[in-house]
Scaffold this active site. Structure first.
Site, PDB file in Angstrom:
ATOM      1  N   CYS A 136       0.847  -1.186   0.000  1.00 52.77           N
ATOM      2  CA  CYS A 136       0.000   0.000   0.000  1.00 52.77           C
ATOM      3  C   CYS A 136       0.884   1.237   0.000  1.00 52.77           C
ATOM      4  O   CYS A 136       2.047   1.197   0.403  1.00 52.77           O
ATOM      5  CB  CYS A 136      -0.884   0.011   1.233  1.00 52.77           C
ATOM      6  SG  CYS A 136      -1.972  -1.400   1.268  1.00 52.77           S
ATOM      7  N   TYR A 155      -5.594 -12.988  -4.574  1.00 49.79           N
ATOM      8  CA  TYR A 155      -5.114 -12.571  -3.247  1.00 49.79           C
ATOM      9  C   TYR A 155      -5.843 -13.338  -2.148  1.00 49.79           C
ATOM     10  O   TYR A 155      -7.065 -13.265  -2.026  1.00 49.79           O
ATOM     11  CB  TYR A 155      -5.342 -11.072  -3.112  1.00 49.79           C
ATOM     12  CG  TYR A 155      -4.927 -10.467  -1.787  1.00 49.79           C
ATOM     13  CD1 TYR A 155      -3.643 -10.641  -1.284  1.00 49.79           C
ATOM     14  CD2 TYR A 155      -5.821  -9.693  -1.056  1.00 49.79           C
ATOM     15  CE1 TYR A 155      -3.259 -10.055  -0.087  1.00 49.79           C
ATOM     16  CE2 TYR A 155      -5.447  -9.099   0.141  1.00 49.79           C
ATOM     17  CZ  TYR A 155      -4.169  -9.284   0.618  1.00 49.79           C
ATOM     18  OH  TYR A 155      -3.787  -8.705   1.797  1.00 49.79           O
ATOM     19  N   HIS A 162      -3.488 -12.019   4.458  1.00 45.73           N
ATOM     20  CA  HIS A 162      -3.766 -10.988   5.465  1.00 45.73           C
ATOM     21  C   HIS A 162      -5.180 -10.977   6.014  1.00 45.73           C
ATOM     22  O   HIS A 162      -5.606  -9.978   6.605  1.00 45.73           O
ATOM     23  CB  HIS A 162      -3.486  -9.585   4.874  1.00 45.73           C
ATOM     24  CG  HIS A 162      -2.055  -9.388   4.513  1.00 45.73           C
ATOM     25  ND1 HIS A 162      -1.659  -8.793   3.355  1.00 45.73           N
ATOM     26  CD2 HIS A 162      -0.932  -9.695   5.162  1.00 45.73           C
ATOM     27  CE1 HIS A 162      -0.335  -8.744   3.304  1.00 45.73           C
ATOM     28  NE2 HIS A 162       0.129  -9.302   4.391  1.00 45.73           N
ATOM     29  N   ASP A 178       2.940  -9.798   9.188  1.00 48.98           N
ATOM     30  CA  ASP A 178       3.689  -9.853   7.927  1.00 48.98           C
ATOM     31  C   ASP A 178       4.751  -8.754   7.891  1.00 48.98           C
ATOM     32  O   ASP A 178       5.875  -8.981   7.441  1.00 48.98           O
ATOM     33  CB  ASP A 178       2.691  -9.681   6.777  1.00 48.98           C
ATOM     34  CG  ASP A 178       3.284 -10.002   5.431  1.00 48.98           C
ATOM     35  OD1 ASP A 178       4.342 -10.645   5.388  1.00 48.98           O
ATOM     36  OD2 ASP A 178       2.679  -9.613   4.418  1.00 48.98           O
TER      37      ASP A 178
END
Ligand code: ADP
Ligand code: SF4
Length: 689
Positions: free
Chosen positions: A31, A171, A174, A267
């Site tokens: 991000c 994806y 997370h 992470d």
């Protein structure tokens, strides 16, 4: 110089399905607070990574549908054809440098706020949004919803290919995507073929991989990003249980496995909580169950560690988000044999705070991050000198060091004067505290660069006075003299001095601790600063054997570190170590043996025994020199000094990242014509007629 043969393996090409990565450096999705709102900034930032030698450069999360609207967070967006041109801008700027462009397609399911789109969030089963206290729930998906989601994903993959992407992600990481939510027992309570057994919970992921391969697999690599361990024990997916089974079930389906741990805070652990390569224990099984290439992360900045990952068969490609932010040219520096020039990430997660505050990404080590388009800053190139100015930079903290480095790179003659023996200012002092050793890289990188610059001279043990400056002979003076912690308690919670703080030698600031002041227990650490330092000092004092209470007016310890993904880990560590934590209370008085505190809601008072108080409320700039020079303006003029400029903490105390930025900015911009125009380009919303 040329590359060390030991690192050759990092430059071997690798086939990813139908495409070829030119080397083993993979900028995994991250991000950046620019995404769909600032596409030019985003494209330029990714282009610089490609220029720096990364074989694959990826987007952040890219929302595939209005029902996956992550507002107010600024991520990528591919809702329909209208979003293609902005993403094409990014893939073009990546291709210009011979890298592959990857896109991480995301349906965030129950994590989508949908605050902008006003769609109803979706999940495998009825569930509340786990990421906020928002009074809204996600609805359980019907079979027709699942078909819709698969169609949206397929269409997004086709649009991504149209936008020029070479690697298309499914994806599943997370805990932020629908396929992951379907995998998780705790979120998937379905009784149909998509719920229950692991085979059923994996079904949606398998279908989406197959859909994507069918839609774009002939020309694009299909990657799966999977969190193989959620670090929640039996309440989540665990690497050596379902994590391994999932990879085994789908082993040969994708063209690339991108594996990590979840959630994002696990992470992207900060250096305070994890060392380089910390994910190896969770991901090392992956290559034993698939023949497909595997990429993984671990805040890798050392080429030896990277080579070791590949040689030992843990990873095929070295994934990096933060190391690529701190140094977009990391691969090229290894390639050219300039390993000592790598600007190593310090693991502070200031970069993450950009996403959390919905503003463009910033980096402590790399002040050009996020400024590539709007200011035209490049991490490795600086403009040539434009005149004959000579510089005296006073203070060798992060601001002064960076300023001298960039001025020197521009070809200017610079003297950098530092009062003390040591360079690095607050960074050097703070890096001696528990967990912050890696932060010394801010100083180390700059010192190494400065030592190679002939035109910069460093003067240690050189406290500079106003008279020294008048006599020195530099045409421009930069003051980077830093700041000091207030002793009177004034800060956010107390706008007047705290009664008793002025009377007692037992009130200490972090500066006192750095200079070895004696502490007596029990100690109360009063944290009205709310960033990392209060918690770090509590940890240090406890380690020194004191009984420690951390008292804060905030509702949690180190409250701002929510933005660096650390708050939970910090509070857990302090509680487990035995620090007494008192939140929602202000310190209102100290009598030398106890403090009086008051509840922030009710005002109810209580006392705590305290032989010492360590106070972190706010800081004051070290501005004596600046003020003294202002008093002698005519002498300044007579000395031929064209400008005196305060930068960094001595102007207004802030983060280390802000100090580095201030030093960098001065060095690039001091010779720009000043006017009232905005100092950077802005991306204006198009007004279609
Ligand atoms: P910043 O974060 O803005 O770089 P720091 O507090 O980290 O600020 O560093 C400031 C540095 O300036 C410290 O190393 C300090 O010793 C040095 N310094 C302060 N005043 C003077 C002075 N008058 N002469 C030389 N060095 C100074
Ligand atoms: Fe690393 Fe900190 Fe830069 Fe993020 S902000 S890339 S953690 S140095």
């Amino acid at each position: 110089m040329s590359r060390d043969r030991r690192f050759d393996i990092l430059f071997e090409p690798l086939k990813l399905g139908p495409v070829i990565a030119k080397n083993r450096f993979f900028q995994v999705p991250h991000c950046n607070g620019m995404g769909h709102a600032r596409p030019r900034s985003h494209a330029a930032m990714r282009g610089v990574k490609a220029e720096g030698g990364w074989a694959v450069v990826s987007t952040e999360e890219v929302e595939i549908h209005p029902s996956s609207d992550l507002s107010p967070y600024v991520e990528g967006r591919l809702w329909d054809d209208a979003d293609v041109p902005a993403l094409a801008l990014m893939s073009q700027s990546i291709h210009e440098h011979g890298a592959l462009a990857a896109i991480e397609l995301v349906h965030a399911g129950m994590n989508a706020s949908n605050l902008y789109s006003r769609e109803v969030p979706m999940a495998p089963s009825h569930v509340a949004n786990p990421a906020s206290y928002a009074p809204a729930q996600a609805r359980a998906m019907s079979k027709s919803d699942i078909r819709d989601f698969r169609r949206w994903h397929r269409r997004a993959a086709i649009r991504a290919r149209q936008a020029g992407f070479d690697v298309i992600y499914v994806y599943t990481g997370h805990s932020l995507s629908l396929p992951m939510h379907f995998l998780q027992k705790r979120n998937n309570r379905r009784t149909d073929e998509y719920g229950g057994s692991l085979v059923n919970r994996v079904r949606l992921l398998r279908e989406v991989i197959e859909d994507t391969k069918e839609a774009v697999g002939a020309s694009c690599a299909v990657a799966v990003r999977l969190a193989v361990d959620e670090l929640r024990g039996a309440h989540g997916i665990q690497a050596y249980d379902e994590g391994q089974e999932i990879v085994a079930m789908l082993a040969e389906l994708p063209d690339l496995w991108d594996v990590n741990v979840s959630d994002w805070s696990n992470d992207s652990k900060t250096s305070r909580f994890a060392a380089e390569g910390y994910q190896e224990e969770f991901v090392r099984f992956v290559k034993t169950v698939t023949t497909k290439p595997v990429v993984g992360v671990g805040r890798f900045t050392s080429p030896d560690a990277m080579v070791s990952q590949i040689r030992r068969g843990i990873l095929d490609m070295i994934g990096a988000a933060r190391p690529s932010i701190a140094d977009p040219f990391l691969p090229n520096k290894i390639q050219s044999g300039d390993v000592d020039d790598i600007r190593e990430c310090i693991g502070c997660n200031v970069c993450v705070s950009g996403d959390y505050t919905m503003t463009p990404i910033r980096c402590t080590q790399n002040p050009t991050m996020g400024e590539e388009w709007r200011k035209g800053w490049h991490p490795e190139r600086v403009p040539e000198r434009t005149g004959d100015d000579t510089f005296l930079v006073v203070g060798a903290g992060p601001s002064g060091l960076e300023c001298a480095r960039v001025l020197g790179r521009r070809g200017y003659t610079v003297h950098l004067a530092e009062a003390g023996d040591q360079l690095g200012g607050r960074v050097t002092l703070e890096s001696r505290l528990p967990g912050l050793a890696v932060w010394a890289r801010v100083t180390d990188y700059r010192l190494h660069q400065l030592n190679m610059l002939q035109s910069v001279e460093i003067l240690r043990r050189s406290p500079v006075s106003a008279n020294d400056i008048l006599e020195f002979g530099a045409t421009r003076v930069v003051l980077a003299t830093g700041a000091h912690w207030r002793r009177d308690g004034i800060g956010r919670a107390n706008t007047d001095p705290i009664p008793g703080f002025d009377l007692s030698h037992s009130v200490l600031t972090p500066d006192d601790l750095y200079s070895g002041a004696a502490v007596k227990g029990p100690v109360v650490v009063f944290d009205d600063d709310h960033y990392y330092l209060g918690g770090v000092i509590a940890e240090k004092l406890l380690g020194d054997g004191f009984e420690v209470t951390l008292l804060t007016p905030a509702d949690r310890v180190s409250a701002w570190t929510v933005n660096t993904l650390e708050q939970h880990a910090i509070q857990k560590r302090l509680l487990e170590m035995g620090v007494d934590v008192i939140v929602n209370n202000n310190l209102i008085e100290f009598d030398g043996s106890s403090v009086t505190m008051a509840c922030c809601y009710t005002g109810r008072r209580a006392t705590l025994p305290a032989a010492s108080v360590v106070t972190l409320t706010s800081r004051l700039p070290n501005e004596d020199l600046a003020l003294a020079l202002r008093e002698v303006q005519s002498a300044v003029d007579a000395a031929g000094i064209v400008s005196i400029t305060s930068i960094g903490d001595c102007l207004a105390p802030s983060t280390i990242a802000a100090a580095v930025y201030a030093g960098h900015r001065y060095a690039r911009e001091f010779d720009r014509a000043l006017d009232d125009s905005v100092a950077f380009h802005r991306e204006m919303p198009g007004i279609a007629t």
